[in-house]
Design a protein around this motif. Structure first.
Motif, PDB file in Angstrom:
ATOM      1  N   VAL A   1       0.833  -1.206   0.000  1.00 30.11           N
ATOM      2  CA  VAL A   1       0.000   0.000   0.000  1.00 30.11           C
ATOM      3  C   VAL A   1       0.866   1.255   0.000  1.00 30.11           C
ATOM      4  O   VAL A   1       0.605   2.217  -0.742  1.00 30.11           O
ATOM      5  CB  VAL A   1      -0.956  -0.029   1.209  1.00 30.11           C
ATOM      6  CG1 VAL A   1      -1.639   1.326   1.378  1.00 30.11           C
ATOM      7  CG2 VAL A   1      -2.010  -1.112   1.024  1.00 30.11           C
ATOM      8  N   VAL A   2       1.889   1.276   0.843  1.00 27.28           N
ATOM      9  CA  VAL A   2       2.772   2.444   0.893  1.00 27.28           C
ATOM     10  C   VAL A   2       3.494   2.622  -0.442  1.00 27.28           C
ATOM     11  O   VAL A   2       3.649   3.750  -0.943  1.00 27.28           O
ATOM     12  CB  VAL A   2       3.774   2.299   2.049  1.00 27.28           C
ATOM     13  CG1 VAL A   2       4.806   3.422   2.010  1.00 27.28           C
ATOM     14  CG2 VAL A   2       3.046   2.303   3.390  1.00 27.28           C
ATOM     15  N   ALA A   3       3.942   1.520  -1.047  1.00 25.89           N
ATOM     16  CA  ALA A   3       4.608   1.612  -2.349  1.00 25.89           C
ATOM     17  C   ALA A   3       3.659   2.129  -3.423  1.00 25.89           C
ATOM     18  O   ALA A   3       4.053   2.920  -4.286  1.00 25.89           O
ATOM     19  CB  ALA A   3       5.161   0.239  -2.748  1.00 25.89           C
ATOM     20  N   TYR A   4       2.399   1.715  -3.369  1.00 29.84           N
ATOM     21  CA  TYR A   4       1.424   2.195  -4.352  1.00 29.84           C
ATOM     22  C   TYR A   4       1.182   3.688  -4.185  1.00 29.84           C
ATOM     23  O   TYR A   4       1.075   4.427  -5.183  1.00 29.84           O
ATOM     24  CB  TYR A   4       0.118   1.427  -4.174  1.00 29.84           C
ATOM     25  CG  TYR A   4      -0.977   1.840  -5.119  1.00 29.84           C
ATOM     26  CD1 TYR A   4      -0.976   1.439  -6.451  1.00 29.84           C
ATOM     27  CD2 TYR A   4      -2.019   2.652  -4.683  1.00 29.84           C
ATOM     28  CE1 TYR A   4      -1.977   1.830  -7.322  1.00 29.84           C
ATOM     29  CE2 TYR A   4      -3.028   3.051  -5.541  1.00 29.84           C
ATOM     30  CZ  TYR A   4      -3.007   2.636  -6.861  1.00 29.84           C
ATOM     31  OH  TYR A   4      -3.992   3.030  -7.711  1.00 29.84           O
ATOM     32  N   GLY A   5       1.105   4.138  -2.940  1.00 34.76           N
ATOM     33  CA  GLY A   5       0.864   5.560  -2.721  1.00 34.76           C
ATOM     34  C   GLY A   5       2.032   6.430  -3.096  1.00 34.76           C
ATOM     35  O   GLY A   5       1.853   7.588  -3.482  1.00 34.76           O
ATOM     36  N   SER A   6       3.251   5.898  -3.015  1.00 37.23           N
ATOM     37  CA  SER A   6       4.421   6.722  -3.299  1.00 37.23           C
ATOM     38  C   SER A   6       4.908   6.599  -4.735  1.00 37.23           C
ATOM     39  O   SER A   6       5.383   7.575  -5.314  1.00 37.23           O
ATOM     40  CB  SER A   6       5.565   6.328  -2.357  1.00 37.23           C
ATOM     41  OG  SER A   6       5.924   4.972  -2.564  1.00 37.23           O
ATOM     42  N   GLY A   7       4.794   5.410  -5.330  1.00 39.25           N
ATOM     43  CA  GLY A   7       5.360   5.213  -6.658  1.00 39.25           C
ATOM     44  C   GLY A   7       4.412   4.692  -7.710  1.00 39.25           C
ATOM     45  O   GLY A   7       4.823   4.460  -8.847  1.00 39.25           O
ATOM     46  N   GLY A   8       3.177   4.461  -7.349  1.00 39.66           N
ATOM     47  CA  GLY A   8       2.219   4.010  -8.343  1.00 39.66           C
ATOM     48  C   GLY A   8       2.142   2.501  -8.434  1.00 39.66           C
ATOM     49  O   GLY A   8       2.721   1.751  -7.632  1.00 39.66           O
ATOM     50  N   LEU A   9       1.421   2.045  -9.454  1.00 38.20           N
ATOM     51  CA  LEU A   9       1.125   0.630  -9.613  1.00 38.20           C
ATOM     52  C   LEU A   9       2.379  -0.191  -9.904  1.00 38.20           C
ATOM     53  O   LEU A   9       2.514  -1.326  -9.415  1.00 38.20           O
ATOM     54  CB  LEU A   9       0.108   0.449 -10.737  1.00 38.20           C
ATOM     55  CG  LEU A   9      -0.464  -0.958 -10.930  1.00 38.20           C
ATOM     56  CD1 LEU A   9      -1.153  -1.431  -9.660  1.00 38.20           C
ATOM     57  CD2 LEU A   9      -1.414  -0.989 -12.120  1.00 38.20           C
ATOM     58  N   GLY A  10       3.315   0.344 -10.684  1.00 33.79           N
ATOM     59  CA  GLY A  10       4.527  -0.402 -11.011  1.00 33.79           C
ATOM     60  C   GLY A  10       5.371  -0.695  -9.778  1.00 33.79           C
ATOM     61  O   GLY A  10       5.826  -1.825  -9.570  1.00 33.79           O
ATOM     62  N   THR A  11       5.575   0.325  -8.948  1.00 32.05           N
ATOM     63  CA  THR A  11       6.343   0.119  -7.716  1.00 32.05           C
ATOM     64  C   THR A  11       5.637  -0.854  -6.790  1.00 32.05           C
ATOM     65  O   THR A  11       6.272  -1.697  -6.147  1.00 32.05           O
ATOM     66  CB  THR A  11       6.564   1.462  -7.008  1.00 32.05           C
ATOM     67  OG1 THR A  11       7.210   2.369  -7.902  1.00 32.05           O
ATOM     68  CG2 THR A  11       7.418   1.293  -5.768  1.00 32.05           C
ATOM     69  N   ALA A  12       4.306  -0.738  -6.705  1.00 26.05           N
ATOM     70  CA  ALA A  12       3.540  -1.655  -5.854  1.00 26.05           C
ATOM     71  C   ALA A  12       3.688  -3.096  -6.329  1.00 26.05           C
ATOM     72  O   ALA A  12       3.814  -4.019  -5.512  1.00 26.05           O
ATOM     73  CB  ALA A  12       2.071  -1.243  -5.834  1.00 26.05           C
ATOM     74  N   ALA A  13       3.681  -3.304  -7.644  1.00 22.58           N
ATOM     75  CA  ALA A  13       3.853  -4.657  -8.179  1.00 22.58           C
ATOM     76  C   ALA A  13       5.243  -5.209  -7.847  1.00 22.58           C
ATOM     77  O   ALA A  13       5.386  -6.394  -7.496  1.00 22.58           O
ATOM     78  CB  ALA A  13       3.637  -4.658  -9.687  1.00 22.58           C
ATOM     79  N   LEU A  14       6.272  -4.366  -7.939  1.00 24.81           N
ATOM     80  CA  LEU A  14       7.618  -4.815  -7.591  1.00 24.81           C
ATOM     81  C   LEU A  14       7.725  -5.165  -6.107  1.00 24.81           C
ATOM     82  O   LEU A  14       8.355  -6.161  -5.731  1.00 24.81           O
ATOM     83  CB  LEU A  14       8.639  -3.729  -7.954  1.00 24.81           C
ATOM     84  CG  LEU A  14       8.843  -3.460  -9.451  1.00 24.81           C
ATOM     85  CD1 LEU A  14       9.804  -2.299  -9.657  1.00 24.81           C
ATOM     86  CD2 LEU A  14       9.366  -4.713 -10.145  1.00 24.81           C
ATOM     87  N   VAL A  15       7.114  -4.345  -5.269  1.00 26.44           N
ATOM     88  CA  VAL A  15       7.142  -4.622  -3.825  1.00 26.44           C
ATOM     89  C   VAL A  15       6.371  -5.901  -3.512  1.00 26.44           C
ATOM     90  O   VAL A  15       6.783  -6.703  -2.667  1.00 26.44           O
ATOM     91  CB  VAL A  15       6.583  -3.424  -3.042  1.00 26.44           C
ATOM     92  CG1 VAL A  15       6.392  -3.771  -1.570  1.00 26.44           C
ATOM     93  CG2 VAL A  15       7.519  -2.229  -3.179  1.00 26.44           C
ATOM     94  N   LEU A  16       5.250  -6.099  -4.203  1.00 28.77           N
ATOM     95  CA  LEU A  16       4.485  -7.334  -4.002  1.00 28.77           C
ATOM     96  C   LEU A  16       5.322  -8.562  -4.359  1.00 28.77           C
ATOM     97  O   LEU A  16       5.345  -9.560  -3.615  1.00 28.77           O
ATOM     98  CB  LEU A  16       3.210  -7.299  -4.840  1.00 28.77           C
ATOM     99  CG  LEU A  16       2.328  -8.557  -4.782  1.00 28.77           C
ATOM    100  CD1 LEU A  16       1.860  -8.822  -3.362  1.00 28.77           C
ATOM    101  CD2 LEU A  16       1.143  -8.417  -5.737  1.00 28.77           C
ATOM    102  N   ALA A  17       6.031  -8.486  -5.488  1.00 30.66           N
ATOM    103  CA  ALA A  17       6.898  -9.592  -5.876  1.00 30.66           C
ATOM    104  C   ALA A  17       8.022  -9.797  -4.857  1.00 30.66           C
ATOM    105  O   ALA A  17       8.368 -10.933  -4.513  1.00 30.66           O
ATOM    106  CB  ALA A  17       7.478  -9.334  -7.269  1.00 30.66           C
ATOM    107  N   LEU A  18       8.576  -8.693  -4.367  1.00 31.04           N
ATOM    108  CA  LEU A  18       9.634  -8.772  -3.356  1.00 31.04           C
ATOM    109  C   LEU A  18       9.136  -9.469  -2.092  1.00 31.04           C
ATOM    110  O   LEU A  18       9.799 -10.362  -1.554  1.00 31.04           O
ATOM    111  CB  LEU A  18      10.139  -7.365  -3.035  1.00 31.04           C
ATOM    112  CG  LEU A  18      11.056  -7.240  -1.813  1.00 31.04           C
ATOM    113  CD1 LEU A  18      12.405  -7.883  -2.105  1.00 31.04           C
ATOM    114  CD2 LEU A  18      11.219  -5.766  -1.421  1.00 31.04           C
ATOM    115  N   VAL A  19       7.957  -9.060  -1.622  1.00 30.85           N
ATOM    116  CA  VAL A  19       7.405  -9.635  -0.391  1.00 30.85           C
ATOM    117  C   VAL A  19       7.140 -11.125  -0.566  1.00 30.85           C
ATOM    118  O   VAL A  19       7.459 -11.941   0.313  1.00 30.85           O
ATOM    119  CB  VAL A  19       6.116  -8.881   0.002  1.00 30.85           C
ATOM    120  CG1 VAL A  19       5.369  -9.617   1.109  1.00 30.85           C
ATOM    121  CG2 VAL A  19       6.446  -7.458   0.444  1.00 30.85           C
ATOM    122  N   VAL A  20       6.556 -11.489  -1.706  1.00 30.06           N
ATOM    123  CA  VAL A  20       6.228 -12.898  -1.942  1.00 30.06           C
ATOM    124  C   VAL A  20       7.499 -13.747  -1.987  1.00 30.06           C
ATOM    125  O   VAL A  20       7.582 -14.822  -1.364  1.00 30.06           O
ATOM    126  CB  VAL A  20       5.416 -13.045  -3.243  1.00 30.06           C
ATOM    127  CG1 VAL A  20       5.283 -14.521  -3.620  1.00 30.06           C
ATOM    128  CG2 VAL A  20       4.044 -12.412  -3.080  1.00 30.06           C
TER     129      VAL A  20
END
Length: 346
Positions: free
Chosen positions: A256-275
Motif C-alpha cells: 500500500v505504501v509503495a502504491y501511494g508513493s510510486g504508483g502501480l509499477g512500484t507496488a507490483a515490484l514490492v508485491l513480488a519482493l514480499v512474496v
C-alpha cells in the motif's frame, strides 16, 4: 443398547463442552496473569541455553539468569524506543500515503475506504469537537492510565517470572514431578521436556526467520526508493511472530505504501519482493532453523492464531501457536512412549 451408549457419550461430550466454556471464561478474566506467565515461559525458553552455557562455565545461575533477563529487557526497551520514535516522526507521512491510496482507489474503482476525503472533513470534525468538548472529565484519563498501569505491571511480572523460571525452574519441575509416581511421573517428565524443547526451539527459529524477512524486505524497499522502508522492515519483523496472518498484513502494508508513493509499477515490484522473500523464509530458512520443531500443520497454525486473537487479542495471536505446539509435542511424546504413534505420522 446403542441408545444407552450414545446417551453416555453425548453426556460426556456435553460435560466436556461446558468445562471448556468455563475454562475459556476464566481465561478471559485472567488474561493479564496468563499472558504474563506464558510470555515469561517463552522468554525463559529462549534464554535457557545461554544461561545453561554460562552456568556450565562457572557463572552462578542467578547471575547468568539476571544477565540474560537484563539483556532481553534492554533489547525490548531499545526496540520500543527506537521504533516508536521513528514511527512517531514518520506517522504524518504514513497517514498521507494511506489517504492518497484511499482517494486514488475511490476515484478509479469507486472503492470507498476509510481515509478518502478525510482532509476535507477534518475541519468540520475539529470544529464540532471544539464546540462540544468544552471540558475534560476524570474518566477520560482513567482508561489510558489503567491501560498503562496494566502494561507496566505485565512487563514487571513477565521479567520477574522469567528470572525465577531460569533460576529456580529445575527445582520447580522436580517439585511438580514429586506429586506423581511411577509411570505417570515418567510420562509427565518426558512430555514436559518435549514441550519445553519445542517452545524454545520454535521461538528461536521464528526469530531467525523474522530477521531474514525484515532484512530482505527492508533492503528491497530501500533499493526501490519506497518511503518508510526502515519502519516497514521493523513492522515486518514484529508481525512475523504472528504466523501466516502477521506476515500477510505487514506485506500488504508495504504494498500500500509503495502504491501511494510510486504508483502501480512500484507496488507490483514490492508485491513480488514480499512474496519471494517470505516464500524463501518459509520454505528454506524456517525448515532449516526449526528442524521440525513445530509439530503443527498450516491449518492448525491458522486455527491457533485465530482462536488466540479472538480470546486474548494480539497477545493470543502471538502465544497460541507456541502453546499449541508445546501441547502437540507433549502428546506426541506420551503416545510414542506408550507404543501408540499418532496416525499419519503425527
Amino acid at each position: 443398547m446403542w441408545l444407552v451408549r450414545t446417551a453416555a457419550i453425548g453426556g460426556r461430550l456435553l460435560l466436556l463442552a461446558v468445562l471448556v466454556w468455563l475454562l475459556a471464561g476464566l481465561a478471559v478474566k485472567l488474561t493479564l496473569l496468563l499472558v504474563t506467565v506464558a510470555v515469561a515461559l517463552l522468554l525463559a525458553g529462549v534464554a535457557a541455553p545461554l544461561v545453561g552455557w554460562a552456568h556450565g562455565r562457572g557463572v552462578p545461575r542467578w547471575v547468568a539468569a539476571g544477565g540474560a533477563v537484563l539483556l532481553l529487557l534492554a533489547a525490548l526497551v531499545g526496540a520500543t524506543v527506537g521504533l516508536g520514535a521513528r514511527i512517531a516522526d514518520q506517522l504524518p507521512q504514513l497517514r498521507d500515503q494511506f489517504q492518497s491510496v484511499a482517494s486514488d482507489l475511490s476515484q478509479r474503482f469507486g472503492i470507498q475506504l476509510p481515509g478518502a476525503g478525510s482532509s476535507s472533513g477534518g475541519g468540520s470534525g475539529t470544529s464540532q469537537g471544539g464546540s462540544s468538548g468544552g471540558g475534560t472529565s476524570a474518566g477520560d484519563f482513567l482508561g489510558p492510565a489503567q491501560t498503562a498501569a496494566e502494561v507496566l505491571i505485565g512487563i514487571f511480572l513477565t521479567f520477574a517470572l522469567a528470572f525465577l523460571f531460569l533460576t529456580s525452574g529445575p527445582g520447580m519441575w522436580t517439585w511438580l514431578l514429586g506429586k506423581f509416581g511411577g509411570r505417570v511421573r515418567e510420562d509427565v517428565d518426558a512430555a514436559g521436556r518435549a514441550a519445553w524443547t519445542t517452545v524454545g526451539g520454535y521461538v528461536r527459529g521464528l526469530t531467525i526467520v523474522a530477521v531474514f524477512d525484515a532484512v530482505g524486505i527492508g533492503v528491497g524497499l530501500l533499493l526501490l526508493g519506497v518511503p518508510l522502508a526502515l519502519v516497514l522492515a521493523a513492522l515486518q519483523f514484529l508481525a512475523s511472530y504472528i504466523p501466516t496472518i502477521g506476515a500477510f498484513v505487514a506485506g500488504a502494508l508495504a504494498v500500500v505504501v509503495a502504491y501511494g508513493s510510486g504508483g502501480l509499477g512500484t507496488a507490483a515490484l514490492v508485491l513480488a519482493l514480499v512474496v519471494v522473500v517470505q516464500q524463501v523464509g518459509n520454505d528454506v530458512i524456517e525448515p532449516y532453523v526449526m528442524k521440525n520443531r513445530l509439530p503443527l500443520n498450516a491449518a492448525m497454525v491458522l486455527v491457533a492464531v485465530t482462536a488466540g486473537g479472538l480470546l486474548w487479542g494480539i497477545a493470543g495471536a502471538l502465544l497460541f501457536v507456541p502453546l499449541a505446539a508445546a501441547m502437540s509435542a507433549a502428546a506426541h511424546e506420551v503416545w510414542v512412549r506408550h507404543g501408540s504413534p499418532p496416525v499419519a505420522g503425527g
